[in-house]
Write a protein that holds these residues in place. Structure first.
Motif, PDB file in Angstrom:
ATOM      1  N   ALA A 103     -23.761  53.257  63.080  1.00 62.80           N
ATOM      2  CA  ALA A 103     -22.497  53.597  62.420  1.00 62.80           C
ATOM      3  C   ALA A 103     -21.674  52.344  62.138  1.00 62.80           C
ATOM      4  O   ALA A 103     -21.061  52.211  61.069  1.00 62.80           O
ATOM      5  N   SER A 104     -21.660  51.397  63.068  1.00 57.22           N
ATOM      6  CA  SER A 104     -20.897  50.157  62.873  1.00 57.22           C
ATOM      7  C   SER A 104     -21.515  49.305  61.760  1.00 57.22           C
ATOM      8  O   SER A 104     -20.794  48.673  60.982  1.00 57.22           O
ATOM      9  N   LYS A 105     -22.845  49.287  61.666  1.00 55.11           N
ATOM     10  CA  LYS A 105     -23.507  48.537  60.597  1.00 55.11           C
ATOM     11  C   LYS A 105     -23.130  49.083  59.234  1.00 55.11           C
ATOM     12  O   LYS A 105     -22.870  48.316  58.289  1.00 55.11           O
ATOM     13  N   VAL A 106     -23.078  50.408  59.116  1.00 49.84           N
ATOM     14  CA  VAL A 106     -22.697  51.015  57.834  1.00 49.84           C
ATOM     15  C   VAL A 106     -21.255  50.639  57.483  1.00 49.84           C
ATOM     16  O   VAL A 106     -20.960  50.280  56.332  1.00 49.84           O
ATOM     17  N   ARG A 107     -20.367  50.691  58.484  1.00 49.14           N
ATOM     18  CA  ARG A 107     -18.968  50.346  58.227  1.00 49.14           C
ATOM     19  C   ARG A 107     -18.831  48.872  57.828  1.00 49.14           C
ATOM     20  O   ARG A 107     -18.066  48.538  56.915  1.00 49.14           O
ATOM     21  N   LEU A 108     -19.553  47.995  58.523  1.00 48.44           N
ATOM     22  CA  LEU A 108     -19.517  46.576  58.153  1.00 48.44           C
ATOM     23  C   LEU A 108     -20.020  46.366  56.731  1.00 48.44           C
ATOM     24  O   LEU A 108     -19.441  45.580  55.954  1.00 48.44           O
ATOM     25  N   ALA A 109     -21.104  47.065  56.367  1.00 51.61           N
ATOM     26  CA  ALA A 109     -21.662  46.921  55.021  1.00 51.61           C
ATOM     27  C   ALA A 109     -20.651  47.348  53.968  1.00 51.61           C
ATOM     28  O   ALA A 109     -20.499  46.688  52.925  1.00 51.61           O
ATOM     29  N   LEU A 110     -19.936  48.427  54.226  1.00 53.30           N
ATOM     30  CA  LEU A 110     -18.941  48.908  53.258  1.00 53.30           C
ATOM     31  C   LEU A 110     -17.761  47.939  53.151  1.00 53.30           C
ATOM     32  O   LEU A 110     -17.267  47.665  52.047  1.00 53.30           O
ATOM     33  N   ILE A 111     -17.312  47.421  54.307  1.00 54.55           N
ATOM     34  CA  ILE A 111     -16.174  46.488  54.290  1.00 54.55           C
ATOM     35  C   ILE A 111     -16.533  45.208  53.536  1.00 54.55           C
ATOM     36  O   ILE A 111     -15.795  44.759  52.646  1.00 54.55           O
ATOM     37  N   PHE A 112     -17.671  44.609  53.860  1.00 55.16           N
ATOM     38  CA  PHE A 112     -18.081  43.386  53.170  1.00 55.16           C
ATOM     39  C   PHE A 112     -18.457  43.678  51.715  1.00 55.16           C
ATOM     40  O   PHE A 112     -18.331  42.802  50.849  1.00 55.16           O
ATOM     41  N   GLY A 113     -18.927  44.901  51.457  1.00 54.74           N
ATOM     42  CA  GLY A 113     -19.206  45.273  50.074  1.00 54.74           C
ATOM     43  C   GLY A 113     -17.943  45.236  49.220  1.00 54.74           C
ATOM     44  O   GLY A 113     -17.967  44.785  48.066  1.00 54.74           O
ATOM     45  N   VAL A 114     -16.834  45.705  49.778  1.00 51.59           N
ATOM     46  CA  VAL A 114     -15.543  45.636  49.071  1.00 51.59           C
ATOM     47  C   VAL A 114     -15.158  44.181  48.839  1.00 51.59           C
ATOM     48  O   VAL A 114     -14.684  43.808  47.753  1.00 51.59           O
ATOM     49  N   PHE A 115     -15.369  43.319  49.850  1.00 50.40           N
ATOM     50  CA  PHE A 115     -15.085  41.885  49.693  1.00 50.40           C
ATOM     51  C   PHE A 115     -15.909  41.298  48.543  1.00 50.40           C
ATOM     52  O   PHE A 115     -15.414  40.489  47.761  1.00 50.40           O
ATOM     53  N   ALA A 116     -17.185  41.688  48.476  1.00 50.97           N
ATOM     54  CA  ALA A 116     -18.060  41.151  47.431  1.00 50.97           C
ATOM     55  C   ALA A 116     -17.596  41.569  46.048  1.00 50.97           C
ATOM     56  O   ALA A 116     -17.629  40.776  45.086  1.00 50.97           O
ATOM     57  N   ILE A 117     -17.159  42.814  45.911  1.00 52.10           N
ATOM     58  CA  ILE A 117     -16.645  43.288  44.622  1.00 52.10           C
ATOM     59  C   ILE A 117     -15.378  42.532  44.248  1.00 52.10           C
ATOM     60  O   ILE A 117     -15.182  42.148  43.088  1.00 52.10           O
ATOM     61  N   ILE A 118     -14.508  42.284  45.245  1.00 54.90           N
ATOM     62  CA  ILE A 118     -13.295  41.481  44.990  1.00 54.90           C
ATOM     63  C   ILE A 118     -13.690  40.083  44.495  1.00 54.90           C
ATOM     64  O   ILE A 118     -13.067  39.523  43.596  1.00 54.90           O
ATOM     65  N   SER A 119     -14.758  39.522  45.093  1.00 53.38           N
ATOM     66  CA  SER A 119     -15.228  38.195  44.671  1.00 53.38           C
ATOM     67  C   SER A 119     -15.660  38.211  43.202  1.00 53.38           C
ATOM     68  O   SER A 119     -15.409  37.253  42.462  1.00 53.38           O
ATOM     69  N   ASN A 120     -16.344  39.275  42.784  1.00 51.80           N
ATOM     70  CA  ASN A 120     -16.738  39.378  41.372  1.00 51.80           C
ATOM     71  C   ASN A 120     -15.523  39.468  40.457  1.00 51.80           C
ATOM     72  O   ASN A 120     -15.463  38.823  39.411  1.00 51.80           O
ATOM     73  N   PHE A 121     -14.547  40.284  40.869  1.00 55.02           N
ATOM     74  CA  PHE A 121     -13.351  40.473  40.034  1.00 55.02           C
ATOM     75  C   PHE A 121     -12.520  39.195  39.928  1.00 55.02           C
ATOM     76  O   PHE A 121     -11.868  38.953  38.903  1.00 55.02           O
ATOM     77  N   THR A 122     -12.503  38.378  40.983  1.00 53.20           N
ATOM     78  CA  THR A 122     -11.666  37.172  40.989  1.00 53.20           C
ATOM     79  C   THR A 122     -12.441  35.918  40.605  1.00 53.20           C
ATOM     80  O   THR A 122     -11.976  34.802  40.813  1.00 53.20           O
ATOM     81  N   GLY A 123     -13.663  36.085  40.062  1.00 53.42           N
ATOM     82  CA  GLY A 123     -14.464  34.932  39.670  1.00 53.42           C
ATOM     83  C   GLY A 123     -13.885  34.189  38.468  1.00 53.42           C
ATOM     84  O   GLY A 123     -12.916  34.623  37.825  1.00 53.42           O
ATOM     85  N   ILE A 124     -14.497  33.059  38.172  1.00 52.67           N
ATOM     86  CA  ILE A 124     -14.052  32.201  37.051  1.00 52.67           C
ATOM     87  C   ILE A 124     -15.082  32.337  35.929  1.00 52.67           C
ATOM     88  O   ILE A 124     -16.261  32.016  36.118  1.00 52.67           O
ATOM     89  N   GLU A 125     -14.644  32.830  34.790  1.00 57.66           N
ATOM     90  CA  GLU A 125     -15.553  33.043  33.660  1.00 57.66           C
ATOM     91  C   GLU A 125     -15.909  31.711  33.001  1.00 57.66           C
ATOM     92  O   GLU A 125     -15.046  30.855  32.780  1.00 57.66           O
ATOM     93  N   ILE A 126     -17.199  31.554  32.721  1.00 52.84           N
ATOM     94  CA  ILE A 126     -17.689  30.348  32.059  1.00 52.84           C
ATOM     95  C   ILE A 126     -18.516  30.787  30.850  1.00 52.84           C
ATOM     96  O   ILE A 126     -19.500  31.517  30.987  1.00 52.84           O
ATOM     97  N   THR A 127     -18.093  30.347  29.668  1.00 60.16           N
ATOM     98  CA  THR A 127     -18.802  30.669  28.418  1.00 60.16           C
ATOM     99  C   THR A 127     -19.134  29.368  27.697  1.00 60.16           C
ATOM    100  O   THR A 127     -18.240  28.543  27.452  1.00 60.16           O
ATOM    101  N   GLN A 128     -20.420  29.185  27.406  1.00 63.15           N
ATOM    102  CA  GLN A 128     -20.905  27.965  26.741  1.00 63.15           C
ATOM    103  C   GLN A 128     -20.440  26.718  27.490  1.00 63.15           C
ATOM    104  O   GLN A 128     -19.921  25.758  26.889  1.00 63.15           O
TER     105      GLN A 128
END
Length: 584
Positions: free
Chosen positions: A39-64
């Motif tokens: 149960a704790s592993k699932v909760r950790l996965a969900l918490i860090f999963g939210v962190f990972a999504i935040i990382s994608n949203f706050t990334g720096i876009e690079i084009t060409q």
């Protein structure tokens, strides 16, 4: 590249800030300390999963190969890339939670990155999955007995390696090889360096926070020892209004909780602290929470005013831990620790409450045993008192005290073993025979404490025949034999001290053999052991005489007690008693 480096520092700082805030949430710390559970592993996965999504949203876009100013990246064109902290989060999740957590977070992060790019960059799914799983495997290999998590420097190297793996995927799968090379040249150095530094800082915060938690446990363990010593005289009086009032004040002084309440199975016996204007002794057990604990016999935690269940409109109590108190396996009352601020109820307080419940239950049993012992004959009292070794008790207390600053968790476990040991002595004081399995629990508690004093000095092996677990024998029988062997068999020898305990059925008897490879017993002394007290440098032989006499009296000559020297060196003790299986 310098501009990208500065922008990435901001993103790494955001993730570290979130980590710092999260590590100060008691719920998250509890998950970390129980991360081996599914149960704790699932909760950790969900918490860090939210962190990972935040990382994608706050990334720096690079084009060409140019940085595109933006705030929140909800959508990317198919020819755009992101420089972000996703790999940092995935790597840390693996280091903290293992391959399952790391792999699950990697899968979440990779899928979200593909969705963010409108279906492009599909290679981010396998790359993130590999990074998470691999970091988890490496993290588990780096664990040691001394450290619950990989060290910060090691974690930084793992973070750098995970980012290198991500860069290789970008190089070979991000369009043409030339396009991939151009992109990697732009983002590789800042991402590898900063994600490595970010991993170092994240794990440093984690390790420091949990170390502070361990130090708090060490202080509490020391306080618990003093608390137990001060409450013992009052628990000897039993659960009554006078004794509970004194005990409640002592507990509140040491635990610093907002209020302490104690009940028997019907009414409040004492309430000290906040809410004492309406939580009044002599009232019936007024809260549903207390009734629930008395019914289920399980420790219960309330984190809101509604769960506490007090009907008084101005009650300041906002959270509580209710611990059942036992005597002879029956609930005799409850101990309640109240908090006016729910944030004060942390995982440390939960563990403290659990330990106090065990200790106080033992002390209540001690009080009842003392009351019963007054009805016994003087000879019986002396015989039973001879079984409790005060030197062993003080040696155990000194060992636990020495461990508190080094290994608080081990000190807590030894404290519980000490409670088990003396509870066994109390039960033995009112029973003439006990099941073999209960006697072995007593012996294991004794050995845990003795081996904590002398690590690796003694190797004790048990060979218990199946089906003998419920066979009855006199209390302390095996404990006395093992304790006597450890005290006398090896002199001052520090290595190769072997003891073997064998239990098996022979005909209609349960036979216990204790073998050792020690120095043996002088013949003139061996002939007297079990028959009369025998003076030596480390004892009087009273315990063996007492055991032999009890076997003789209980079984009217059909039980035997023998001591001999082995031809190969060492000694062998055998006792055999008729089988009397415990009736269910």
């Amino acid at each position: 590249m310098l501009e990208l480096f500065i922008l990435m520092m901001e993103r790494v700082g955001l993730i570290i800030l979130l980590a710092f805030l999260l590590l100060n949430v008691p719920y998250f710390k509890k998950i970390l300390l129980t991360r081996e559970r599914s149960a704790s592993k699932v909760r950790l996965a969900l918490i860090f999963g939210v962190f990972a999504i935040i990382s994608n949203f706050t990334g720096i876009e690079i084009t060409q190969n140019e940085i595109v100013p933006s705030n929140i990246l909800t959508y990317l064109s198919s020819n755009a890339s992101i420089a972000n902290t996703r790999t940092l989060v995935i790597g840390v999740s693996g280091l903290v939670g293992g391959p399952f957590v790391g792999g699950f977070v990697g899968l979440i992060a990779g899928i979200h990155r593909v969705i963010q790019g409108a279906g492009s960059g599909f290679f981010y799914i396998p790359s993130s999955l590999i990074v998470g799983s691999l970091s988890g495997i490496i993290g588990q290999r780096l664990l040691t007995k001394e450290h619950q998590f990989p060290q910060a420097k090691q974690s930084a190297l793992v973070g750098a390696l995970m980012e290198v793996i991500q860069m290789l995927f970008i190089l070979f799968f991000s369009g043409s090889l030339l396009e991939g090379l151009m992109l990697v040249r732009l983002i590789a150095l800042p991402m590898i360096l900063l994600n490595s530094v970010g991993t170092f800082i994240f794990m440093s915060i984690l390790i420091t926070t949990l170390k502070q938690e361990e130090q708090a446990k060490a202080v509490q363990t020391h306080d618990v020892l003093e608390l137990a010593a001060e409450t013992l005289p009052y628990f000897r009086e039993g659960l009554n209004e006078h004794s509970c009032q004194k005990v409640a004040r002592i507990i509140q002084h040491y635990t610093k909780t907002s209020a302490i309440s104690m009940t028997d199975t019907h009414q409040i016996l004492a309430h000290v602290g906040a809410g004492d204007d309406h939580h009044i002794p002599e009232l019936e057990v007024i809260t549903e929470l207390s009734r629930k604990v008395l019914h289920t016999g399980e420790m219960t935690i309330a984190r809101t005013r509604e769960e506490v269940g007090c009907s008084h409109p101005d009650c300041p109590l906002q959270a509580a831990i209710v611990i059942p108190l036992y005597a002879h396996q029956k609930i005799v009352g409850t101990l309640k620790m109240y908090f006016t601020n729910p944030a004060q109820l942390t995982h440390v307080e939960e563990q403290l409450a659990e330990g106090l419940g065990t200790i106080f239950s033992s002390q209540i049993e001690l009080g009842e045993a003392e009351l019963q012992s007054k009805l016994l004959k003087e000879a019986e009292i002396k015989s039973l008192q001879a079984q409790v070794n005060p030197h062993f008790f003080f040696n155990a207390i000194n060992t636990i005290s020495a461990l508190m600053r080094k290994d608080a968790e081990k000190a807590r476990k030894l404290l519980l073993q000490l409670s088990t040991y003396f509870r066994g002595n109390l039960q033995g004081a009112i029973q003439t025979t006990i099941p073999l399995t209960q006697e072995l629990d007593q012996v294991n508690a004794y050995l845990s404490l003795e081996q904590a004093r002398f690590p690796d000095r003694y190797q004790v092996e048990f060979d218990i025949e199946r089906g003998t677990e419920q066979c009855e024998l006199p209390p302390y029988a095996i404990q006395i034999l093992v304790e006597n062997t450890i005290k006398h068999a090896f002199a001052n020898r520090k290595t190769n001290n072997q003891v073997k305990v064998v239990a098996r059925r022979i005909d209609r008897h349960i036979v216990i053999d204790v073998w050792d490879n020690g120095i043996g017993i002088p013949e003139e002394r061996r002939k007297l052991l079990g028959k009369e007290p025998v003076q030596s440098e480390k004892g009087t032989g009273t315990a063996l005489e007492n055991l032999a006499r009890r076997i003789s009296n209980l079984y009217s000559g059909s039980g035997t007690f023998q001591i001999e020297n082995r031809p190969t060196g060492g000694s062998h003790v055998r006792l055999a008693v008729p089988i009397r299986e415990k009736k269910v």
